[in-house]
Design a protein around this motif. Structure first.
Motif, PDB file in Angstrom:
ATOM      1  N   ILE A 248     127.023  55.488  -4.289  1.00  0.00           N
ATOM      2  CA  ILE A 248     127.743  56.341  -3.349  1.00  0.00           C
ATOM      3  C   ILE A 248     127.962  57.686  -4.013  1.00  0.00           C
ATOM      4  N   GLU A 249     127.482  58.718  -3.352  1.00  0.00           N
ATOM      5  CA  GLU A 249     127.638  60.087  -3.832  1.00  0.00           C
ATOM      6  C   GLU A 249     128.331  60.872  -2.731  1.00  0.00           C
ATOM      7  N   ILE A 250     129.411  61.549  -3.080  1.00  0.00           N
ATOM      8  CA  ILE A 250     130.090  62.429  -2.131  1.00  0.00           C
ATOM      9  C   ILE A 250     129.714  63.861  -2.515  1.00  0.00           C
ATOM     10  N   ALA A 251     129.028  64.527  -1.595  1.00  0.00           N
ATOM     11  CA  ALA A 251     128.550  65.891  -1.836  1.00  0.00           C
ATOM     12  C   ALA A 251     129.450  66.878  -1.083  1.00  0.00           C
ATOM     13  N   PRO A 252     129.521  68.110  -1.568  1.00  0.00           N
ATOM     14  CA  PRO A 252     130.257  69.134  -0.815  1.00  0.00           C
ATOM     15  C   PRO A 252     129.616  69.309   0.569  1.00  0.00           C
ATOM     16  N   TYR A 253     130.401  69.788   1.508  1.00  0.00           N
ATOM     17  CA  TYR A 253     129.880  70.027   2.852  1.00  0.00           C
ATOM     18  C   TYR A 253     128.648  70.919   2.783  1.00  0.00           C
TER      19      TYR A 253
ATOM     20  N   PHE B 179     127.320  61.897  14.021  1.00  0.00           N
ATOM     21  CA  PHE B 179     128.407  60.939  13.876  1.00  0.00           C
ATOM     22  C   PHE B 179     128.719  60.824  12.394  1.00  0.00           C
ATOM     23  N   GLY B 180     129.915  60.501  12.041  1.00  0.00           N
ATOM     24  CA  GLY B 180     130.242  60.303  10.635  1.00  0.00           C
ATOM     25  C   GLY B 180     130.690  61.591   9.972  1.00  0.00           C
ATOM     26  N   SER B 181     130.891  61.513   8.680  1.00  0.00           N
ATOM     27  CA  SER B 181     131.501  62.630   7.946  1.00  0.00           C
ATOM     28  C   SER B 181     130.663  63.890   7.930  1.00  0.00           C
ATOM     29  N   THR B 182     129.340  63.782   8.005  1.00  0.00           N
ATOM     30  CA  THR B 182     128.524  65.004   8.017  1.00  0.00           C
ATOM     31  C   THR B 182     128.703  65.782   9.319  1.00  0.00           C
ATOM     32  N   ALA B 183     129.364  65.183  10.306  1.00  0.00           N
ATOM     33  CA  ALA B 183     129.622  65.851  11.582  1.00  0.00           C
ATOM     34  C   ALA B 183     131.035  66.434  11.647  1.00  0.00           C
ATOM     35  N   ILE B 184     131.776  66.353  10.556  1.00  0.00           N
ATOM     36  CA  ILE B 184     133.141  66.889  10.511  1.00  0.00           C
ATOM     37  C   ILE B 184     133.110  68.204   9.738  1.00  0.00           C
TER      38      ILE B 184
ATOM     39  N   PRO C  43     133.436  66.994   2.803  1.00  0.00           N
ATOM     40  CA  PRO C  43     132.512  66.439   1.824  1.00  0.00           C
ATOM     41  C   PRO C  43     132.090  65.051   2.303  1.00  0.00           C
ATOM     42  N   ALA C  44     130.854  64.677   2.010  1.00  0.00           N
ATOM     43  CA  ALA C  44     130.353  63.424   2.567  1.00  0.00           C
ATOM     44  C   ALA C  44     129.188  62.897   1.750  1.00  0.00           C
ATOM     45  N   LYS C  45     128.891  61.632   1.982  1.00  0.00           N
ATOM     46  CA  LYS C  45     127.619  61.121   1.478  1.00  0.00           C
ATOM     47  C   LYS C  45     126.556  61.945   2.197  1.00  0.00           C
ATOM     48  N   PRO C  46     125.562  62.472   1.493  1.00  0.00           N
ATOM     49  CA  PRO C  46     124.567  63.330   2.151  1.00  0.00           C
ATOM     50  C   PRO C  46     123.573  62.506   2.979  1.00  0.00           C
TER      51      PRO C  46
ATOM     52  N   LYS D 114     138.145  59.770   0.359  1.00  0.00           N
ATOM     53  CA  LYS D 114     136.723  59.457   0.150  1.00  0.00           C
ATOM     54  C   LYS D 114     136.288  59.745  -1.289  1.00  0.00           C
ATOM     55  N   LYS D 115     136.711  60.865  -1.818  1.00  0.00           N
ATOM     56  CA  LYS D 115     136.333  61.214  -3.198  1.00  0.00           C
ATOM     57  C   LYS D 115     136.862  60.171  -4.174  1.00  0.00           C
ATOM     58  N   GLY D 116     138.119  59.800  -4.018  1.00  0.00           N
ATOM     59  CA  GLY D 116     138.703  58.799  -4.910  1.00  0.00           C
ATOM     60  C   GLY D 116     138.029  57.443  -4.783  1.00  0.00           C
ATOM     61  N   LEU D 117     137.754  57.024  -3.565  1.00  0.00           N
ATOM     62  CA  LEU D 117     137.109  55.728  -3.355  1.00  0.00           C
ATOM     63  C   LEU D 117     135.664  55.726  -3.839  1.00  0.00           C
ATOM     64  N   ALA D 118     134.985  56.849  -3.682  1.00  0.00           N
ATOM     65  CA  ALA D 118     133.601  56.934  -4.166  1.00  0.00           C
ATOM     66  C   ALA D 118     133.559  56.789  -5.683  1.00  0.00           C
ATOM     67  N   ALA D 119     134.538  57.362  -6.371  1.00  0.00           N
ATOM     68  CA  ALA D 119     134.595  57.216  -7.826  1.00  0.00           C
ATOM     69  C   ALA D 119     134.906  55.765  -8.201  1.00  0.00           C
ATOM     70  N   ARG D 120     135.794  55.155  -7.448  1.00  0.00           N
ATOM     71  CA  ARG D 120     136.203  53.774  -7.748  1.00  0.00           C
ATOM     72  C   ARG D 120     135.131  52.744  -7.390  1.00  0.00           C
ATOM     73  N   TYR D 121     134.450  52.952  -6.277  1.00  0.00           N
ATOM     74  CA  TYR D 121     133.477  51.970  -5.765  1.00  0.00           C
ATOM     75  C   TYR D 121     132.062  52.547  -5.714  1.00  0.00           C
ATOM     76  N   SER D 122     131.676  53.320  -6.693  1.00  0.00           N
ATOM     77  CA  SER D 122     130.403  54.036  -6.643  1.00  0.00           C
ATOM     78  C   SER D 122     129.182  53.127  -6.474  1.00  0.00           C
ATOM     79  N   LYS D 123     129.298  51.884  -6.863  1.00  0.00           N
ATOM     80  CA  LYS D 123     128.167  50.965  -6.765  1.00  0.00           C
ATOM     81  C   LYS D 123     128.399  49.840  -5.745  1.00  0.00           C
ATOM     82  N   ASP D 124     129.453  49.968  -4.939  1.00  0.00           N
ATOM     83  CA  ASP D 124     129.778  48.915  -3.970  1.00  0.00           C
ATOM     84  C   ASP D 124     130.079  49.540  -2.607  1.00  0.00           C
TER      85      ASP D 124
END
Length: 172
Positions: free
Chosen positions: A4-9, A39-44, A48-51, A140-150
């Motif tokens: 899981i990668e969270i990229a800047p908008y 739909f989803g975070s890339t539409a907000i 920042p979102a998974k690309p 999302k940023k915090g959870l991506a760091a915590r669950y980057s592989k899940d």
């Protein structure tokens, strides 16, 4: 590994959606598609979102879509999750190995009134309430760091926030 990668908008996300929307619409002219939305975070806005460009296709007949779309979308590079335990929707992914280096698109297919369709309220609410959108971005940023592989744990951990926003959207 599907991390899981969270990229800047990225201001190109809406354009990337429109390009893919055109490809999908051309390949599905015989499906009674009621709508195909970003739909989803890339539409907000500014989120920042998974690309990964998430799309929601709303169809009048899910059984017909299930009979036609897996083969049709396979030709466009989409893999169908046939074992999806959620039977009120279809789910397709584009870009996963060996077809690509990483996920680039998710396509959710549902009927009007389904759980996925009702999630459009989440997107609309966050676009209308930047303070809630900011809170979601931080979560999302915090959870991506915590669950980057899940991926599943990451999604589960966002559920309470998503449910709260959907409730607020319903009250608005």
């Amino acid at each position: 590994m599907d991390e899981i990668e969270i990229a800047p908008y990225d201001p190109d996300w809406p354009t990337a959606f429109e390009r893919e929307r055109s490809r999908l619409a051309a390949a599905t002219t015989d499906i009674d598609m009621l709508d195909l939305v970003h739909f989803g975070s890339t539409a907000i806005a500014n989120m920042p979102a998974k690309p990964i460009i998430d799309m929601l296709m709303i169809v009048s007949d899910l059984a017909r879509a299930r009979a036609v779309l897996p083969e049709r979308l396979d030709r466009l590079g989409y893999d169908f999750w046939a074992e999806n335990p959620k039977t009120d929707r279809l789910f397709f992914v584009r870009g996963m190995p060996p077809r690509g280096e990483r996920r680039t698109h998710h396509l959710h297919v549902c009927e009007p009134g389904s759980e996925m369709h009702r999630r459009l309220a989440f997107l609309e609410y966050l676009n209308d309430h930047p303070e809630e959108a900011h809170s979601y971005a931080e979560l999302k940023k915090g959870l991506a760091a915590r669950y980057s592989k899940d991926r599943e744990a990451y999604t589960r951990a966002k559920r309470a926030f998503v449910d709260r926003i959907i409730r607020l959207a319903g009250d608005a």
